[in-house]
Design a protein around this motif. Structure first.
Motif, mmCIF file in Angstrom:
data_model
loop_
_atom_site.group_PDB
_atom_site.id
_atom_site.type_symbol
_atom_site.label_atom_id
_atom_site.label_comp_id
_atom_site.label_asym_id
_atom_site.label_seq_id
_atom_site.Cartn_x
_atom_site.Cartn_y
_atom_site.Cartn_z
ATOM 1 N N GLN A 192 0.931 -1.432 -0.304
ATOM 2 C CA GLN A 192 0.246 0.330 -0.224
ATOM 3 C C GLN A 192 0.983 1.509 -0.059
ATOM 4 N N VAL A 193 0.644 2.421 0.027
ATOM 5 C CA VAL A 193 1.085 3.874 -0.768
ATOM 6 C C VAL A 193 0.224 4.715 0.624
ATOM 7 N N LEU A 194 0.730 5.368 1.371
ATOM 8 C CA LEU A 194 0.027 5.977 1.971
ATOM 9 C C LEU A 194 0.302 6.891 2.339
ATOM 10 N N VAL A 195 -0.169 7.900 1.832
ATOM 11 C CA VAL A 195 -0.188 9.455 1.267
ATOM 12 C C VAL A 195 0.543 10.625 2.785
ATOM 13 N N THR A 196 0.930 11.256 3.099
ATOM 14 C CA THR A 196 0.958 12.571 3.761
ATOM 15 C C THR A 196 1.098 13.608 2.873
ATOM 16 N N GLY A 197 1.290 14.721 3.618
ATOM 17 C CA GLY A 197 1.914 15.802 2.906
ATOM 18 C C GLY A 197 0.250 17.063 2.344
ATOM 19 N N GLY A 198 0.228 18.102 1.779
ATOM 20 C CA GLY A 198 -0.604 18.547 1.384
ATOM 21 C C GLY A 198 -1.069 18.227 0.569
ATOM 22 N N GLY A 199 -1.182 17.366 -0.281
ATOM 23 C CA GLY A 199 -1.514 16.984 -1.717
ATOM 24 C C GLY A 199 -2.331 15.529 -1.918
ATOM 25 N N ARG A 200 -2.015 15.275 -0.263
ATOM 26 C CA ARG A 200 -3.715 14.119 -0.068
ATOM 27 C C ARG A 200 -4.631 15.081 -0.433
ATOM 28 N N HIS A 201 -4.563 16.292 -0.321
ATOM 29 C CA HIS A 201 -6.129 17.213 -0.051
ATOM 30 C C HIS A 201 -6.457 17.002 -1.198
ATOM 31 N N ASN A 202 -5.790 17.295 -2.125
ATOM 32 C CA ASN A 202 -6.045 17.327 -3.628
ATOM 33 C C ASN A 202 -7.003 16.218 -4.951
ATOM 34 N N PRO A 203 -8.244 15.757 -5.074
ATOM 35 C CA PRO A 203 -8.593 14.529 -4.945
ATOM 36 C C PRO A 203 -8.352 14.314 -6.420
ATOM 37 N N VAL A 204 -7.819 15.402 -7.681
ATOM 38 C CA VAL A 204 -7.558 14.763 -9.023
ATOM 39 C C VAL A 204 -6.384 14.480 -8.810
ATOM 40 N N LEU A 205 -5.198 14.501 -7.664
ATOM 41 C CA LEU A 205 -3.904 14.524 -8.009
ATOM 42 C C LEU A 205 -4.087 12.586 -6.755
ATOM 43 N N MET A 206 -4.844 12.901 -5.877
ATOM 44 C CA MET A 206 -5.710 11.367 -5.829
ATOM 45 C C MET A 206 -5.216 9.908 -6.112
ATOM 46 N N GLN A 207 -7.712 10.765 -8.034
ATOM 47 C CA GLN A 207 -7.114 9.456 -8.369
ATOM 48 C C GLN A 207 -6.243 9.650 -9.472
ATOM 49 N N MET A 208 -5.284 10.364 -9.530
ATOM 50 C CA MET A 208 -4.641 9.973 -10.631
ATOM 51 C C MET A 208 -3.194 8.840 -9.945
ATOM 52 N N LEU A 209 -2.846 9.479 -9.288
ATOM 53 C CA LEU A 209 -1.731 8.281 -8.028
ATOM 54 C C LEU A 209 -3.102 6.463 -8.081
ATOM 55 N N ALA A 210 -4.251 6.757 -7.854
ATOM 56 C CA ALA A 210 -4.851 5.447 -7.917
ATOM 57 C C ALA A 210 -4.796 4.492 -9.264
ATOM 58 N N VAL A 211 -4.540 5.585 -9.779
ATOM 59 C CA VAL A 211 -5.102 4.982 -10.997
ATOM 60 C C VAL A 211 -3.698 4.300 -11.931
ATOM 61 N N SER A 212 -2.561 4.908 -11.198
ATOM 62 C CA SER A 212 -1.099 5.102 -12.070
ATOM 63 C C SER A 212 -0.471 3.891 -11.313
ATOM 64 N N LEU A 213 -0.372 3.400 -9.788
ATOM 65 C CA LEU A 213 0.266 2.513 -9.355
ATOM 66 C C LEU A 213 -0.769 1.490 -8.693
ATOM 67 N N ASP A 214 -0.586 0.111 -8.297
ATOM 68 C CA ASP A 214 -0.663 -1.707 -8.557
ATOM 69 C C ASP A 214 -1.311 -1.367 -7.227
ATOM 70 N N CYS A 215 -1.460 -0.385 -6.175
ATOM 71 C CA CYS A 215 -2.006 -0.725 -5.069
ATOM 72 C C CYS A 215 -2.822 -0.013 -4.268
ATOM 73 N N PRO A 216 -3.066 0.067 -3.200
ATOM 74 C CA PRO A 216 -4.405 1.155 -2.515
ATOM 75 C C PRO A 216 -3.069 2.094 -1.954
ATOM 76 N N VAL A 217 -3.768 2.788 -2.372
ATOM 77 C CA VAL A 217 -3.550 4.221 -2.468
ATOM 78 C C VAL A 217 -4.904 5.175 -1.169
ATOM 79 N N ARG A 218 -4.243 5.469 -0.372
ATOM 80 C CA ARG A 218 -4.764 6.225 0.509
ATOM 81 C C ARG A 218 -4.224 6.799 1.828
ATOM 82 N N PRO A 219 -5.124 7.823 2.181
ATOM 83 C CA PRO A 219 -4.233 8.638 3.210
ATOM 84 C C PRO A 219 -3.490 8.275 4.282
ATOM 85 N N VAL A 220 -2.953 8.244 4.937
ATOM 86 C CA VAL A 220 -2.162 8.443 6.402
ATOM 87 C C VAL A 220 -3.218 7.988 7.885
ATOM 88 N N GLU A 221 -3.971 9.556 7.402
ATOM 89 C CA GLU A 221 -5.654 8.804 8.207
ATOM 90 C C GLU A 221 -6.357 7.539 8.437
#
Ligand code: ATP
Ligand code: AH0
Length: 374
Positions: free
Chosen positions: A291-320
């Protein structure tokens, strides 16, 4: 007090980080013995005024001179003001502000004088965390990975995972939690992934007078320009074997790649560049993280999070998702590292900065006493 900090047992440390986004200072309390996370405490934030931000921006990329002195003053006063929100801490971890970072050439510069801060607070301060690592041949960054290892243990992770910090610059830490210690070979691999929010912030500021692309609203309306994305990915940085690190403005010419695009397409393309840098970087990991646990302000950007989810082969979640605080992880990291420095434990190793052997970097300053370089 000296004995308690330097020997064993739990220390209540206050960590503070002023990051490459130049938006403000984060500070947070962590209770730790320098190895295990015992508990998290209060956290606070102080934003920079537009005037302060202009002073900091004006000093970026400089190593000395009036602009650097003015920025140093802003950093010291902002931290002192923010620390009034806290009490009951034994030790401070003070990162300061990176103004320039060129580990293979001129070194690395974080401004803010920890010896001065120690006198002003009447409390020991650990600071200048990156310099020794660079002097010993390392990248001097990223330094949060040793804390990421402790976080992986804290959340009882059993499989390899990655922490991804999306601030101004992106950085990724691959953690194998089956290893006993962070400095053990194979426990950590860390590197900067590429620009994260800095180019997007700069674009929005210059074109629309906005500090950042809140909620990805501008990028959401745009289309990614594939040609620009390919040119970006052709940069030799992405093929370089990690560890590796970046200065905030190392990719500032990327803005030129989107100069002809309308606002929405330019924002979408810069957002996609951030995600593509992460996807390219993750190929360097010894094995695919669970899994990829995302921290920092970029995790508040849903467009960026969606692009990461599409391009990585594992769950991408905020550290929360695992009970951590993604707005304060870096501040907590410097609280953690401060305790390690005070205890003589390493803060970087070949897998995190490329330094030849595990070392502890940082200066411990005591009020009214001589500094101790560690
Ligand atoms: N709601 C939001 N929507 C979109 N982007 C956001 C949002 N909130 C924060 N950000 C982005 O995150 C950035 C701040 O991130 P963060 O606080 O992690 O940076 P930093 O600590 O300065 O950076 P670094 O980790 O590089 O040192 C903002 O400048 C903005 O680009
Ligand atoms: C030189 C420097 O200040 N680098 C920062 C910057 O911001 C993100 C990325 O680039 C990372 O390498 C580092 O910060 C984090 C906190 C670190 O050292 O882990």
């Amino acid at each position: 007090m000296k004995r308690a900090i330097e020997k064993t047992g739990i220390v209540t440390a206050l960590g503070a980080m002023s990051g490459t986004s130049l938006d403000g200072v984060d500070a947070a309390i962590l209770r730790t013995d320098g190895e295990r996370i015992e508990g998290f405490g209060p956290a606070s934030y102080r934003g920079y005024s537009p005037a302060e931000q202009a002073i900091l921006r004006g000093a970026l990329g400089q190593w000395a001179g009036d602009a650097v002195e003015a920025a140093t003053d802003v950093i010291e006063q902002a931290h002192l003001a923010l620390f009034e929100d806290f009490s009951g801490y034994d030790l401070v971890g003070f990162h300061g502000q990176t103004l320039a970072h060129a580990p293979r050439a001129r070194g690395t510069l974080q401004v803010g004088d920890g010896a001065w801060l120690s006198q002003a607070l009447g409390c020991p301060v650990v600071w200048d965390f990156r310099r020794t690592d660079v002097e010993m041949g390392g990248e001097g960054a990223p330094l949060a990975p040793f804390f990421h290892f402790a976080c992986a243990c804290h959340i009882r992770a059993t499989e390899p995972l990655a922490f991804l910090n999306l601030g101004g610059v992106g950085n990724l830490t691959y953690v194998d939690p089956s290893r006993a210690r962070p400095e053990e070979a194979g426990a950590l691999l860390a590197f900067d992934t590429g620009p994260a929010n800095a180019p997007l912030n700069d674009l929005l500021q210059s074109r629309l007078g906005l500090a950042f692309d809140e909620g990805g609203r501008t990028a959401r309306r745009g289309t990614v320009e594939q040609g620009a994305l390919e040119l970006f990915l052709a940069e030799p940085y992405f093929a370089r074997i990690p560890p590796k690190s970046l200065d905030r403005n190392d990719f500032s010419e990327m803005i030129a790649l989107v100069a002809e695009l309308n606002d929405a397409d330019a924002a979408a393309t810069l957002t996609a560049m951030c995600a593509a840098g992460v996807a390219a970087g993750i190929q360097h990991c010894p094995q695919a993280p669970a899994q990829v646990l995302v921290t920092g302000g970029g995790r508040h950007n849903p467009v960026l999070m969606q692009m990461l989810a599409v391009s990585l082969d594992c769950p991408v979640r905020p550290v929360e998702a695992v009970g951590l605080n993604g707005d304060m992880l870096e501040a907590q990291a410097f609280a953690y590292l401060a305790v390690r420095v005070a205890r003589g434990l390493p803060t970087s190793c070949p897998g995190t900065t490329g330094v030849k052997a595990a070392i502890g970097g940082g200066t411990l300053s005591w009020p009214s006493e001589t500094d101790v370089a560690v």
